[in-house]
Design an enzyme around this catalytic site. Structure first.
Site, short mmCIF file in Angstrom:
data_model
loop_
_atom_site.label_atom_id
_atom_site.label_comp_id
_atom_site.label_asym_id
_atom_site.label_seq_id
_atom_site.Cartn_x
_atom_site.Cartn_y
_atom_site.Cartn_z
N LYS A 217 -16.28 58.99 67.97
CA LYS A 217 -16.00 59.35 66.83
C LYS A 217 -16.56 60.80 66.58
O LYS A 217 -16.03 61.90 66.27
CB LYS A 217 -16.51 58.77 65.60
CG LYS A 217 -16.26 59.24 64.47
CD LYS A 217 -16.60 58.20 63.31
CE LYS A 217 -18.04 58.22 62.69
NZ LYS A 217 -18.82 59.27 61.82
N ASN A 218 -17.92 60.90 66.89
CA ASN A 218 -18.54 62.29 66.69
C ASN A 218 -18.30 63.31 67.75
O ASN A 218 -18.88 64.58 67.39
CB ASN A 218 -19.88 61.99 66.35
CG ASN A 218 -20.64 61.28 65.20
OD1 ASN A 218 -19.67 60.87 64.47
ND2 ASN A 218 -21.94 60.80 65.34
N CYS B 255 -20.84 59.17 54.12
CA CYS B 255 -21.84 58.14 53.71
C CYS B 255 -22.97 58.80 52.84
O CYS B 255 -23.41 59.71 53.10
CB CYS B 255 -22.58 57.65 55.06
SG CYS B 255 -21.42 56.38 55.95
N ARG C 99 -27.98 65.54 52.41
CA ARG C 99 -26.87 66.35 53.41
C ARG C 99 -26.43 67.75 52.96
O ARG C 99 -25.14 68.03 52.60
CB ARG C 99 -25.63 65.54 53.62
CG ARG C 99 -26.25 64.04 54.46
CD ARG C 99 -24.94 63.32 55.01
NE ARG C 99 -25.29 62.95 56.14
CZ ARG C 99 -24.49 62.30 57.02
NH1 ARG C 99 -23.11 62.38 56.71
NH2 ARG C 99 -24.68 61.66 58.08
N ASP D 138 -28.90 57.36 63.99
CA ASP D 138 -27.80 56.62 63.90
C ASP D 138 -27.89 55.11 64.52
O ASP D 138 -27.10 54.12 64.39
CB ASP D 138 -26.38 57.38 64.44
CG ASP D 138 -25.92 58.21 63.77
OD1 ASP D 138 -26.22 58.24 62.54
OD2 ASP D 138 -24.91 59.19 64.18
N ARG E 58 -15.47 52.59 59.53
CA ARG E 58 -15.41 54.30 59.80
C ARG E 58 -16.09 54.55 61.30
O ARG E 58 -15.52 55.70 61.61
CB ARG E 58 -16.45 54.84 58.54
CG ARG E 58 -15.75 54.77 57.50
CD ARG E 58 -16.68 55.69 56.50
NE ARG E 58 -16.48 56.70 56.56
CZ ARG E 58 -16.70 57.74 55.36
NH1 ARG E 58 -16.92 57.10 54.29
NH2 ARG E 58 -16.42 58.87 55.52
C1 UD1 Z 1 -24.25 64.48 62.72
C2 UD1 Z 1 -23.56 63.03 62.96
C3 UD1 Z 1 -24.29 61.81 62.21
C4 UD1 Z 1 -25.82 61.95 62.69
C5 UD1 Z 1 -26.45 63.51 62.57
C6 UD1 Z 1 -27.83 63.48 63.18
C7 UD1 Z 1 -21.10 63.73 63.12
C8 UD1 Z 1 -19.77 63.66 62.69
N1 UD1 Z 1 -22.14 63.09 62.52
O1 UD1 Z 1 -24.20 64.63 61.30
O2 UD1 Z 1 -23.76 60.84 62.75
O3 UD1 Z 1 -26.29 61.02 61.93
O4 UD1 Z 1 -25.48 64.36 63.36
O5 UD1 Z 1 -27.92 63.11 64.40
O6 UD1 Z 1 -21.35 64.28 64.26
N2 UD1 Z 1 -29.12 69.77 57.17
C9 UD1 Z 1 -29.45 70.62 56.41
N3 UD1 Z 1 -28.51 71.46 56.20
C10 UD1 Z 1 -27.36 71.85 56.70
C11 UD1 Z 1 -27.04 70.74 57.93
C12 UD1 Z 1 -27.81 69.92 57.85
O7 UD1 Z 1 -30.54 70.64 55.79
O8 UD1 Z 1 -26.72 72.74 56.84
C13 UD1 Z 1 -30.08 68.38 57.33
C14 UD1 Z 1 -29.30 67.09 56.96
O9 UD1 Z 1 -29.31 66.94 55.36
C15 UD1 Z 1 -30.14 66.15 57.67
C16 UD1 Z 1 -30.25 66.84 59.02
O10 UD1 Z 1 -30.47 68.15 58.62
O11 UD1 Z 1 -31.11 65.79 57.03
C17 UD1 Z 1 -29.56 66.41 60.08
O12 UD1 Z 1 -28.16 66.87 59.74
P1 UD1 Z 1 -27.03 67.27 60.88
O13 UD1 Z 1 -27.67 67.16 62.32
O14 UD1 Z 1 -26.34 68.52 60.33
O15 UD1 Z 1 -26.20 65.83 60.82
P2 UD1 Z 1 -24.34 66.06 60.88
O16 UD1 Z 1 -23.97 66.78 61.48
O17 UD1 Z 1 -24.12 65.91 59.43
#
Ligand code: UD1
Length: 419
Positions: A22-23, A116, A121, A304, A396
């Site tokens: 999915k990711n 979720c 986030r 995850d 999901r």
């Molecule tokens: C992706 C995955 C998710 C996985 C996560 C971490 C997808 C669709 N989802 O989510 O399943 O759990 O990577 O491996 O690929 N953060 C900030 N600012 C930002 C962006 C992120 O502070 O602008 C923080 C987030 O709050 C979190 C951390 O960075 O604490 C990791 O987030 P991120 O790596 O961005 O995860 P996702 O891309 O949302």
């Protein structure tokens, strides 16, 4: 309301085909918006998040359809830069669309994304990176307005966010000039996105490492592509081997993308082998506790897989410590596991898991996707019947999880229950 009914105690054995990730698929679909020609993605999982993404793309004017397990997307007719509000709110991944929509139309209008409930986030890294590439971004009343012709930039991410790295990649391939991302996310799905973009004519180097170079000004054509298999689904399925005293082969799993999880399974006493076309895990007696499982960006232990690993440690011999560093508020499953007889104590981002000999079937509720999968695993290893409610969360990320486990010999069904 749908639930899973699981009668635990059967050692699971056999092989299970792992679906596309999915990711990986979600950002590839977003990237499809950048392509002049159509794209075809094979081996895609049928999941609500993916259907939502297709509906978003259709709302922007793309043609998108399923052809068995493949998705065909043609963004030739895309005409809108306004993200449909309700659909974007339902999924955090809609944030991936920001880079491609802006790159394609020179403007984008967004609502804050949902997903979720596993922490705050924020999306600050996405926004500051696009600003560095020349986007003007205004936020008012929950709407984000972006405008501008993008140019290449040197971007240092304060944290290696997966989504922000993917957004930059997609924004940068067609921008004027070259981009370098420092402290980029090293997740396999980022590498897969770069491979896909390159197959469409982009020039991306270094993805999978901490520094990514993106040549700008590319004109992307379409391509047919098979996305990476799902390492989290594979990990979840494989953990059922030690959980039930079984022997499972995950066909299509790539050991090199799952080293942190496989290494923990070895420490717990499992036999782990990379065999032709997949990964096999065999239980040897009761799993041993591990000193510490600490989540961090790839290649460290993935957040995850934290919940599923906690379910397994709940039954291990001895005490383990689990530390969640990536998302705050990602221990909702611990309370439910305790209701099944586990002994888990939470303090901030740390969980002390004292292994118990037996978990007992119970009616429990998923609160998020991976936490729900953890409860299913616990149910498979528990005595008696477990009912897992709120399985919409689980759906999901897992395509018919009940069929995957039933294929390995589990007594697990999807049932209707009273709310
Ligand atoms: C992706 C995955 C998710 C996985 C996560 C971490 C997808 C669709 N989802 O989510 O399943 O759990 O990577 O491996 O690929 N953060 C900030 N600012 C930002 C962006 C992120 O502070 O602008 C923080 C987030 O709050 C979190 C951390 O960075 O604490 C990791 O987030 P991120 O790596 O961005 O995860 P996702 O891309 O949302």
């Amino acid at each position: 309301m749908e639930a899973f009914s699981i009668r635990g105690g059967t050692p699971l054995a056999g092989q299970c085909q792992i679906q596309g990730a999915k990711n990986a698929v979600l950002p590839l679909l977003a990237a499809g918006l950048l392509c002049d020609g159509g794209i075809r993605l094979d081996n895609c999982p049928r999941l609500k998040d993916i259907d939502n993404m297709l509906r978003i793309l259709q709302a922007l004017g793309c043609k998108a359809r399923w052809d068995n397990s493949a998705i065909e997307l043609d963004a030739g007719g895309a005409s809108s830069y306004r993200m449909p509000r309700e659909l974007s709110k339902q999924m955090r991944s809609s944030i991936f669309m920001l880079g491609p929509v802006l790159a394609r139309f020179g403007q984008a209008e967004f609502t804050y994304p949902g997903g979720c409930e596993i922490g705050l986030r924020p999306i600050d890294l996405h926004l500051s990176s696009l600003r560095a590439m020349g986007a003007e971004i205004r936020e008012d009343h929950g709407l984000i307005h972006c405008k501008g012709r993008l140019h290449g930039a040197q971007i240092h991410l304060d944290y290696p966010s997966v989504g922000a790295t993917e957004n930059i990649l997609m924004a940068a391939v067609t921008a004027q000039g070259d981009t370098v991302v420092h402290n980029a996310a090293r997740e396999p799905e980022v590498r897969d996105l770069a491979r896909f973009l390159n197959a469409c004519g982009a020039r991306v180097r270094g993805a999978g490492g901490g520094t990514i170079h993106i040549g700008g000004g590319a004109q992307l054509h379409g391509c047919a592509y098979t996305p990476l298999n799902d390492r989290i689904v594979a990990g979840t399925i494989l953990l059922a081997a030690p959980m039930t005293g079984g022997d499972i082969f995950a066909k299509g799993a790539r050991a090199e993308d799952m080293q942190a999880v496989l290494s923990k399974l070895r420490q717990m006493g499992c036999l782990v082998s990379q065999e032709k076309g997949g990964v096999r895990v065999r239980a040897v007696g009761r799993p041993r506790a591990v000193r510490r499982v600490e989540t961090n960006p790839h290649p460290s232990f993935p957040t995850d897989m934290q919940a599923q690993m906690m379910a397994l440690l709940a039954k291990a011999n001895g005490t383990s410590v689990v530390v969640e560093n990536v998302f705050e508020n990602r221990f909702a499953h611990a309370g439910e596991l305790n209701r099944m007889g586990a002994d888990i104590e939470i303090s901030g981002r740390t969980a002390i898991v004292r292994g118990v000999e037996t978990l007992f079937g119970q009616r429990v509720a998923s609160r998020d996707l991976r936490g729900g999968a953890a409860l299913v695993l616990a149910g498979l290893g528990a005595q008696g019947e477990t009912i897992v409610d709120h399985i919409a969360y689980i759906d999901r990320g897992y395509e018919r999880l009940e069929a995957m486990f039933a294929g390995l010999g589990a007594d697990m069904q999807r049932v209707e229950t009273e709310a």
